[in-house]
Design an enzyme around this catalytic site. Structure first.
Site, short mmCIF file in Angstrom:
data_model
loop_
_atom_site.label_atom_id
_atom_site.label_comp_id
_atom_site.label_asym_id
_atom_site.label_seq_id
_atom_site.Cartn_x
_atom_site.Cartn_y
_atom_site.Cartn_z
N GLU A 153 9.81 -4.45 -9.75
CA GLU A 153 8.37 -4.26 -9.94
C GLU A 153 8.07 -3.81 -11.38
OE1 GLU A 153 6.39 -1.65 -7.20
OE2 GLU A 153 4.50 -1.75 -8.29
N PRO A 212 -4.84 8.75 -2.03
CA PRO A 212 -5.79 9.50 -2.86
C PRO A 212 -5.19 10.79 -3.43
CG PRO A 212 -6.89 8.70 -0.89
CD PRO A 212 -5.44 8.36 -0.73
N ILE A 224 -5.37 -0.23 -4.17
CA ILE A 224 -4.54 -1.32 -3.67
C ILE A 224 -4.99 -2.66 -4.26
CG2 ILE A 224 -3.62 -2.44 -1.60
CD1 ILE A 224 -2.93 0.61 -2.01
N ALA A 234 0.84 -1.20 0.00
CA ALA A 234 0.00 0.00 0.00
C ALA A 234 0.87 1.25 0.00
CB ALA A 234 -0.93 -0.01 1.22
N ASN A 280 3.70 6.07 -17.00
CA ASN A 280 4.72 6.11 -18.05
C ASN A 280 5.39 7.47 -18.13
OD1 ASN A 280 4.15 3.49 -18.45
ND2 ASN A 280 3.32 3.70 -20.52
N SER A 308 1.81 8.97 -8.23
CA SER A 308 3.18 8.54 -8.48
C SER A 308 4.19 9.34 -7.64
CB SER A 308 3.50 8.71 -9.96
OG SER A 308 2.70 7.84 -10.72
N GLN A 337 -4.39 -7.78 -47.89
CA GLN A 337 -3.06 -7.18 -47.72
C GLN A 337 -3.00 -6.22 -46.53
OE1 GLN A 337 -1.55 -4.49 -50.69
NE2 GLN A 337 0.53 -5.32 -50.56
#
Lengths: 385, 381, 381, 385
Positions: free
Chosen positions: B243, B128, B157, B124, B368, B132, B281
């Site tokens: 990770e 909120p 989570i 966890a 990302n 990131s 094609q």
């Protein structure tokens, strides 16, 4: 050239916007999402205001306006909620064939219930295994006295399980070669006619407030009076309808993109990270700029296609190109909106996730990019020697 | 030329696991997707069969496998086309914190259950108001009466409902340096003051329970701290490479699966004239282009796996792989659906679940955009 | 983890060649670009220094190097940012036909000169009306009076003006099967009936002489046929993998060079406030994204090089690499120029030549569309 | 809304098209390409017909039309030849500042020679090291009695070595902070004034029939009568000019894309490979369809931006978005045209190679995509709290 909406168009736009603000209850919509639970209550109110059959002539209780006005309404609806907008604006799917090509008698019978929110319509065009192609129709409508007997299956019919009637593309007689282009006929068939069986498509990726179904016609007898236009004109009518319907779908994509953009813009202006608003980061800003440019481009090709349609100057290339551009933009924009909202973008509660699924659905519906490119290329290249 | 040196033992492990999943897991997945959760017995079955925590040492019940076993397990699970049995998250993201930073008592207490599937874990971090931005988290952990009292809210989570053990990141409010304030703490299910919030509705990952967690004056014994006090941030940093690599492995396997299903569909679906769709094609070009991108991702990823397994620090490349491959899975899912025609927007279409599932991959484990920021920083830009 | 096993000897060869190019070649390039041709002395200098045809066996004057020497030579030449001294085309595309298919007399006669740079070679396949469609070519080779008489026109021939030796593909008009009719023939400079046409003006490749070649009742001795009569098509097919791989290597090196120059520019160019351009987030993302793509191409390519060097048939992957990496070089060149601002449309900008040069790569050695057709075919689509 | 050109617009379009067909000699243009040899002879004829100063008021011997008409002309010119079109349509670059913001006196002096093909103009805005940004102008115009003395350097000035006068963006006095936004002034400076030195940029990637130069002003004395608008209004005028000029560049990109598309379409209809026309291959067809959709999208945003400009309703976002979309489309289309022509696409003789280089040049000129995105984002996000 004149790129401003006129006064009545601005009024329509505002009226629809006000309506969605008042009537689209987010919680109710989210709760119904994915269960194909059609928003009947909202529809009845929208119908009362003439929004969902906005381009149906007034004689048949529609709004009596053009495709451009339909486009403006669809954009506003989908901006507020893409799934509700699709469900509401597609309630009359196929009624265009009736009011444009059928005798008034048919229109008077079938269209008022649609325009007044009592009955939905469904054009049943494509067939299993044929993709989104009408060059090889196998459903037949054999003449039997004053009737026609319909046999065949139509696939992925919008409102397929809920419509009151179908506008069915058929081959006129079984003897003509299957790929004959001049032997098609459009028939209006009541949904409760004997011999119709419905296989619901079940849950779909997007368009979560409406249904799709495969519809099979087995010896379904229909009066010849239910024929749209003349025998052999089916192909021409359906091609014209597809142009119109693709512009409609493009407008929904435009609204879907705009709605996702608006939510993303709100979010990045509020949300802070690393000590400043997300909207202060250059990369966020460039994403919003890209989305803006794509919306601008989509908006003007869609409006232009609709305006061309309204003066009978819309060809297949114009409509297909508008749908290709608008749905591509909608995909890019809704995708970026999901990304900008981060984890929240993936959560139902923040809505943009279903805008993304609806954009993808619109990208496939009525012509995948590949199908649209075949259409556009056919138009620009013409016949080869 | 293959980049990764899989042995015969690896291959056999893969075959065993694939057969197991085919028989014991796949038949239940549609139900779990509808239930929006995966039952605990499935975790136990998987663990008892030896497919959880392959890296854990034998003295704690594991098989002590090398990283390639983790790769195989992650890939095979991804190929089941569901996300509820989040074994890679458990085995290769959460449990490694206990293995790497836990003391002997913690390892003895928890690892055997993690391996057997009796203990489902979650980590966890996200809050909120701090996605990131880890340093921006506000959950607190204060020492009181010889106990540690946790207060705060966590969200998004994974395994949030099922978790028997949660590793939570929280800050000592007395320490002003955000990076030095963070500790990792083990909270067991049932601890007073630890509550699950809503089971969140989301675009995909329907068989996985994603939840909010709330900690209100939640007191845990001091021995439940993982590693040194205040070392939470550096522990997270150390484990993030794996990770993100595991996320990339899952995304790569998902992209491969989606493309494989689509390719088979196009080869085996005739148009009305009996001509397979794959003879057109434009369809061929789409499939070739996607296959190329998938192979590019695979070569890059395999090289990275080899480096990671050899203990290399590959921060830049891991960040690049995480963003590029998760974006790839998303793009492939979008483009493939078009090749199905109208079938492509039906949930019955076998890649539609994947389309919904992969969309979160560019967001989780660090968005990302964060990956690109990290790469830029480590590239000296 | 590196995919390719370069030895110390390889590394030294690379350093020697880089130093040589720095000293002997690079100072002249601007002149050659202006001249639209590269002088023959440059070829001789390069050959005498040991950087041409490294794969040729010692008995014919070469160093008998493995494929990695070819890779190094191609990469280092690509890094000179010009295309006139088309050594990779000569060493790894044209001369291998003589090495692989020539008889002992042909090899003795030609290879030493190819290695020393005294013989510059070209291969003439493309015709004005048959681009990538090799079977559609119309040049003829008929046996007459014990000689072979060639008639036809070829176009887009690299080294077309400089070439001392041209390997031309032509068909026996008596053989109706297009694939069995083709032979490869060696035509020496000065042979009556062999004329150079226009030196073609093009977007880039300015230091390289690209020309039309005309053959009018051009008679060559029968012993100038390469390999068996009628085996031309299969010889071409056999060598195309290496040609496409070498094209990919050149494109990859070009992409790396363009990005490297751009990255240095952004790092070292301050805005008016003294902040380097590389500190702007959008610039960082552009550089990271391009660096990622370049690394993806590199990993895929290196894996392919290893496979090719090990004698694997990698038709699908080679076709994929050729299209993806040449497109990559093109895209990188487009995106990088934007980072230079107005400087980016000046020919003085160090990547503008590259932008013009790389644009032909998706076209030559089989267009990228042909690559996708081939991949589709071999993937069973 | 009304998306049809009116009669006079159609006439202009046709007149320019006819002109380019008659006057753009392909061989002469290819020969001059890359040597910055300006096509003076063609220009004089174009000027006579009022094409290159089409939007300059009639009072100053221009065409007296709007930006939309300029756009139509630029599209036609660049469609026939992108390099010739750019060179001809940019002859008056910067004259917009004069006829829109200066007193008539200045316009009467400087614009007729431009409109009649005797003299070229050049707006000199950006500075070395500042990129395409006017927020940090260091060129100064100090008041000295009835004159101003100009010092500073302007970079990459179009027509920089050939213009008869420059419209120079300066800071009013050296004391104001360098980034002050309210202290800018525009001055018209004769190119033969003492103290001006020119460093030609030399060969450029595209725009091969015109020149760019860095222009340095060293104690150049200019009468205060040559000031455009009031002191402090420089920024506002230049921002308005940039909107207009970006729409112009977008129109050139549109024409460049259309010209490349037309050539590619011709080629694939003629060229046979593997026994059939290239245009018969599905992948060729889809490429043409993509190009068509991009042209449609570019065309309508560009026309719309120009029409908005003509009614004073064009903001920075609209102009920047039009240029972003149109140049992106031009790059994609010219790139695909090169590819469709194969080896011929790379050869000067087949023209599309210089369309590609021109598209790339237009993509950078007057705002790279990055700069445009900064502009658009600024407009849509607004000020952050």
């Amino acid at each position: 050239m004149e790129f401003e909406l006129d006064k009545s168009q601005k009024e329509i736009q505002k009226a629809v916007r006000d309506f969605t603000r008042g009537q689209f209850d987010k919680d109710l919509i989210l709760e119904a999402m994915g269960s194909q639970k059609f928003p009947s209550a909202i529809w009845k109110k929208a119908a009362k205001l003439g929004f969902s059959s906005i381009h149906t002539p007034e004689a048949f209780e529609g709004g009596g306006m053009g495709l451009l006005e339909y486009v403006l309404a669809a954009e506003q609806m989908c901006k507020k909620d893409s799934s509700a907008g699709m469900a509401l604006m597609l309630t009359g799917f196929g009624s265009e064939c009736i009011f444009r090509f059928a005798e008034n008698r048919l229109a008077e019978k079938y269209l008022p219930p649609v325009a007044t929110g009592k009955m939905r319509a469904a054009a049943a065009l494509f067939e299993p295994g044929a993709g989104q192609d009408i060059s090889d129709i196998r459903t037949t409508a054999m003449e039997e006295g004053e009737s026609r007997v319909i046999n065949g299956t139509k696939a992925y019919v919008p409102n397929g399980a809920s419509a009151g009637f179908y506008v069915v593309l058929c081959r006129n007689g079984a003897d003509a070669p299957e790929t004959s282009q001049n032997d098609l006929v459009l028939m209006v068939v009541d949904a409760d006619a004997e011999g119709i069986s419905i296989e619901p498509v079940g849950p779909t990726l997007g368009a979560g407030l409406m249904d799709f179904a495969h519809v099979t016609f087995e010896n379904v007898w229909v009066s010849q009076k239910n024929q749209v236009g003349r025998t052999g004109s089916g192909r021409e009518h359906v091609l014209a309808f597809l142009n119109e319907a693709r512009i409609q779908a493009a407008a929904m994509a435009l609204g879907t993109g705009q709605g996702a953009f608006d939510r993303a813009l709100d979010y990045v202006r509020q949300r802070r990270q690393f000590g400043k608003q997300l909207a202060a980061f250059q990369i966020t800003r460039h994403k919003l700029a890209d989305m803006t440019a794509r919306l601008d481009a989509a908006r003007w090709v869609v409006y232009r296609a609709a305006a061309a349609f309204d003066i009978n100057a819309c060809d297949a290339r114009t409509a297909a190109s508008a749908k290709l551009t608008a749905t591509d933009a909608a995909m890019a924009i809704t995708d970026e909106a999901v990304q900008l909202l981060g984890g929240y973008g993936y959560m139902a509660e923040y809505e943009v996730e279903h805008f993304y699924r609806d954009a993808k659905t619109l990208e496939i519906f009525l012509g995948t990019p590949g199908v649209l490119k075949d259409v556009i290329a056919g138009a620009v290249i013409g016949r080869l020697k | 030329m293959e980049i990764l040196a899989y042995t015969k033992a690896h291959d056999q492990f893969r075959q065993r696991m694939r057969a197991f999943l085919e028989e014991e897991i796949i038949p239940h997945i549609n139900q779990w997707e509808a239930d929006h959760i995966t039952p605990k017995w499935a975790w136990q079955k998987l663990g008892r069969a030896g497919f959880l925590c392959t890296a854990v040492k034998p003295e704690y019940g594991g098989m002590g496998g090398d990283f390639l076993y983790s790769v195989i397990a992650a890939e095979e699970m991804a190929r089941t086309n569901h996300t509820g049995l989040a074994s890679a998250l458990h085995s290769d993201v959460v449990v490694p914190y206990i293995e790497a930073f836990g003391n002997e008592a913690q390892k003895k207490k928890y690892l055997p259950g993690c391996v057997s599937g009796d203990i489902i874990t979650a980590v966890a971090m996200t809050e909120p108001d701090a996605g990131s931005d880890l340093a921006g988290m506000t959950s607190t952990a204060e020492e009181k009466d010889g106990l540690i009292e946790i207060n705060g809210a966590k969200t998004f989570i994974s395994n949030g409902i099922n978790a028997d053990l949660v590793i939570i990141a929280a800050k000592d409010p007395a320490e002003p340096n955000a990076h030095k304030a963070m500790s990792l703490l083990i909270v067991e299910d049932g601890t007073p003051g630890f509550k699950r919030g809503r089971h969140l509705e989301k675009m995909g990952f329907h068989s996985q329970d994603t939840a909010e967690l709330f900690f209100t004056n939640c007191r845990i014994p001091a021995e439940n701290r993982l590693g040194e006090k205040g070392s939470g941030f550096s522990m997270l940093m150390e484990k993030l490479q794996q990770e993100r690599l595991v996320t990339s492995i899952g995304a790569q396997a998902a992209a491969e699966l989606i493309l494989e299903i689509t390719m088979e569909f196009c080869k085996n679906t005739p148009d009305k004239d009996g001509k397979p769709l794959s003879k057109y094609q434009a369809t061929q070009f789409a499939l070739v282009e996607m296959a190329t991108e998938v192979k590019l991702g695979r070569a890059f990823l395999d090289k990275l796996i080899a480096g990671h397994a050899a203990g290399e620090q590959v921060v830049v490349e891991t960040s690049m792989a995480k963003y590029w491959i998760t974006d790839l899975a998303k793009k492939i899912s979008r483009r493939c659906t078009d090749l199905f025609g109208d079938y492509g927007f039906s949930e019955a279409c076998p890649i539609v679940r994947g389309l919904r599932d992969v969309r979160v991959m560019p967001i989780f484990a660090g968005t990302n955009e964060i990956m690109k920021n990290i790469a830029a920083k480590f590239m000296g830009l």
